[in-house]
Design a protein around this motif. Structure first.
Motif, PDB file in Angstrom:
ATOM      1  N   ALA A  96       0.820  -1.221   0.000  1.00 14.11           N
ATOM      2  CA  ALA A  96       0.000   0.000   0.000  1.00 14.11           C
ATOM      3  C   ALA A  96       0.849   1.265   0.000  1.00 14.11           C
ATOM      4  O   ALA A  96       0.420   2.301  -0.520  1.00 14.11           O
ATOM      5  CB  ALA A  96      -0.935  -0.002   1.209  1.00 14.11           C
ATOM      6  N   LEU A  97       2.052   1.190   0.579  1.00 14.28           N
ATOM      7  CA  LEU A  97       2.918   2.372   0.678  1.00 14.28           C
ATOM      8  C   LEU A  97       4.365   1.962   0.456  1.00 14.28           C
ATOM      9  O   LEU A  97       4.958   1.274   1.296  1.00 14.28           O
ATOM     10  CB  LEU A  97       2.764   3.034   2.052  1.00 14.28           C
ATOM     11  N   ASP A  98       4.940   2.391  -0.669  1.00 13.29           N
ATOM     12  CA  ASP A  98       6.345   2.124  -0.969  1.00 13.29           C
ATOM     13  C   ASP A  98       7.186   3.170  -0.244  1.00 13.29           C
ATOM     14  O   ASP A  98       7.230   4.331  -0.642  1.00 13.29           O
ATOM     15  CB  ASP A  98       6.592   2.182  -2.475  1.00 13.29           C
ATOM     16  N   LEU A  99       7.857   2.748   0.822  1.00 12.69           N
ATOM     17  CA  LEU A  99       8.606   3.686   1.650  1.00 12.69           C
ATOM     18  C   LEU A  99       9.845   4.239   0.954  1.00 12.69           C
ATOM     19  O   LEU A  99      10.467   5.180   1.453  1.00 12.69           O
ATOM     20  CB  LEU A  99       8.981   3.017   2.971  1.00 12.69           C
ATOM     21  N   ARG A 100      10.220   3.672  -0.172  1.00  9.13           N
ATOM     22  CA  ARG A 100      11.345   4.196  -0.951  1.00  9.13           C
ATOM     23  C   ARG A 100      10.933   5.386  -1.817  1.00  9.13           C
ATOM     24  O   ARG A 100      11.786   6.055  -2.401  1.00  9.13           O
ATOM     25  CB  ARG A 100      11.944   3.097  -1.820  1.00  9.13           C
ATOM     26  N   ASN A 101       9.639   5.625  -1.908  1.00 13.17           N
ATOM     27  CA  ASN A 101       9.090   6.685  -2.751  1.00 13.17           C
ATOM     28  C   ASN A 101       8.835   7.927  -1.901  1.00 13.17           C
ATOM     29  O   ASN A 101       7.914   7.963  -1.086  1.00 13.17           O
ATOM     30  CB  ASN A 101       7.785   6.181  -3.391  1.00 13.17           C
ATOM     31  N   GLN A 102       9.663   8.951  -2.093  1.00 15.11           N
ATOM     32  CA  GLN A 102       9.593  10.140  -1.240  1.00 15.11           C
ATOM     33  C   GLN A 102       8.235  10.824  -1.317  1.00 15.11           C
ATOM     34  O   GLN A 102       7.661  11.200  -0.289  1.00 15.11           O
ATOM     35  CB  GLN A 102      10.695  11.123  -1.624  1.00 15.11           C
ATOM     36  N   ALA A 103       7.695  10.978  -2.515  1.00 13.84           N
ATOM     37  CA  ALA A 103       6.413  11.669  -2.666  1.00 13.84           C
ATOM     38  C   ALA A 103       5.288  10.894  -1.995  1.00 13.84           C
ATOM     39  O   ALA A 103       4.419  11.488  -1.333  1.00 13.84           O
ATOM     40  CB  ALA A 103       6.104  11.869  -4.149  1.00 13.84           C
ATOM     41  N   ALA A 104       5.308   9.573  -2.129  1.00 15.53           N
ATOM     42  CA  ALA A 104       4.262   8.747  -1.521  1.00 15.53           C
ATOM     43  C   ALA A 104       4.324   8.815   0.003  1.00 15.53           C
ATOM     44  O   ALA A 104       3.285   8.897   0.677  1.00 15.53           O
ATOM     45  CB  ALA A 104       4.398   7.303  -1.991  1.00 15.53           C
ATOM     46  N   VAL A 105       5.525   8.795   0.552  1.00 14.16           N
ATOM     47  CA  VAL A 105       5.683   8.864   2.002  1.00 14.16           C
ATOM     48  C   VAL A 105       5.225  10.221   2.519  1.00 14.16           C
ATOM     49  O   VAL A 105       4.514  10.312   3.534  1.00 14.16           O
ATOM     50  CB  VAL A 105       7.149   8.587   2.411  1.00 14.16           C
ATOM     51  N   ASP A 106       5.594  11.281   1.830  1.00 15.10           N
ATOM     52  CA  ASP A 106       5.193  12.621   2.269  1.00 15.10           C
ATOM     53  C   ASP A 106       3.676  12.785   2.212  1.00 15.10           C
ATOM     54  O   ASP A 106       3.069  13.377   3.114  1.00 15.10           O
ATOM     55  CB  ASP A 106       5.881  13.681   1.417  1.00 15.10           C
ATOM     56  N   GLU A 107       3.071  12.240   1.178  1.00 11.94           N
ATOM     57  CA  GLU A 107       1.606  12.315   1.062  1.00 11.94           C
ATOM     58  C   GLU A 107       0.933  11.538   2.201  1.00 11.94           C
ATOM     59  O   GLU A 107      -0.068  11.989   2.772  1.00 11.94           O
ATOM     60  CB  GLU A 107       1.163  11.746  -0.291  1.00 11.94           C
TER      61      GLU A 107
END
Length: 313
Positions: A39-50
């Motif tokens: 559900a959340l790829d922690l390597r993806n900065q934009a996804a984590v910030d969102e």
């Protein structure tokens, strides 16, 4: 933390994360945020910030990481460095940006030099060369604790770090290709018992000394630290006791009930000759481990047998 605080456990499906979820639930913390890696790829900065912008957690346990034993660390060196750097940097920076009250970063005792004086005190960090087989993972973990330390110093946040010793327990990884020594041996002995094999092969000489902490004890320690520890300096988490790999193998052999012989493959690497944490800082803060090695192995093996069809093997 109070029982209604919103708590994000990063890596909640893993060994440490799942133990944290069990411990938090037992202690009455109900408002847990537990997205899966799908559900959340922690390597993806934009996804984590969102994610942080939407969920606005009050407390963060950063237990997510790419982990494995000697073979996995030595084989997937670039992945272990890149993935872990991205995970920790994204979460720590987003926690800062979105006003998290407190964050706890989970490191590893492999951050210490290969030939570090024993027991290993927190002050021994960066005083010598790392163990080559897990250097990328160690460098990533050092970067994580330094991120926390320097975000505290520059921004005045409360981001603390805990460095646990070798872990084992419920929901461990029992895959022989990339697991740690204790679960790998448990699976080997179990298979040998079932198949009535005459011998079980153990990597190395059996002489290296290791410290092992039952993961439910670690979870208890992390909640204790989140509630009480506020120093910039990271803190070791362990039992303060060590055992040789041979002694470990014999203990697992006895718990499993395997009656064959041990064979040591000395062509395989031993890794670091000795790894014992100095846990005096944690003891002085008021916490110590409760589960003996034999008790922990018994509880882990009981779970292993009951969940054999679904374990990570």
């Amino acid at each position: 933390m109070d029982t209604q605080s919103k708590i994000y456990v990063a890596g909640s499906r893993g060994l440490v994360g799942s133990a944290l979820v069990r411990a938090l639930s037992r202690q009455g913390y109900e408002n847990l945020v537990l997205p899966s890696s799908q559900a959340l790829d922690l390597r993806n900065q934009a996804a984590v910030d969102e994610f942080f912008a939407q969920e606005k957690p009050d407390y963060v346990f950063l237990a997510a990481a790419k982990v494995g034993g000697i073979q996995a660390n030595n084989t997937y060196r670039a992945e272990f460095l890149y993935d872990n750097l991205m995970i920790e940097a994204n979460i720590i920076h987003s926690a800062y940006r979105h006003g998290v009250t407190k964050l706890l970063f989970l490191g590893s005792s492999c951050i210490y030099p290969k030939l570090c004086p024993q027991p290993m005190q927190e002050d021994y960090l960066l005083t010598g060369f790392l163990e080559p087989t897990n250097e990328p993972y160690a460098i990533a973990k050092i970067a994580g604790l330094k991120l926390c330390e320097n975000y505290c110093r520059q921004y005045g946040v409360s981001f603390i770090s805990a460095m646990p010793t070798n872990l084992y327990g419920i929901n461990d990884n029992f895959n022989l290709a990339n697991s740690h020594v204790l679960p790998a041996l448990m699976r080997k002995f179990h298979a040998a018992k079932v198949n009535d094999d005459p011998t079980v092969t153990v990597w190395g000489t059996g002489t290296p000394l290791r410290e092992f902490l039952y993961v439910d004890d670690l979870a208890d320690a992390l909640i204790f630290l989140m509630n009480t520890y506020n120093r910039v300096e990271f803190v070791n988490v362990g039992t303060g006791q060590e055992v040789s790999i041979k002694e470990l193998a014999l203990t697992i052999k006895a718990v499993v009930g395997y009656e064959g012989e041990l064979v040591f493959d000395t062509t395989k690497p031993d890794g670091t000759p000795r790894k014992l944490l100095d846990v005096s800082r944690l003891t002085a803060a008021g916490w110590q481990a409760k589960t003996s090695l034999k008790q922990g192995i018994e509880q882990t093996y009981s779970w292993f047998v009951q969940n054999y069809d679904t374990i990570r093997a």
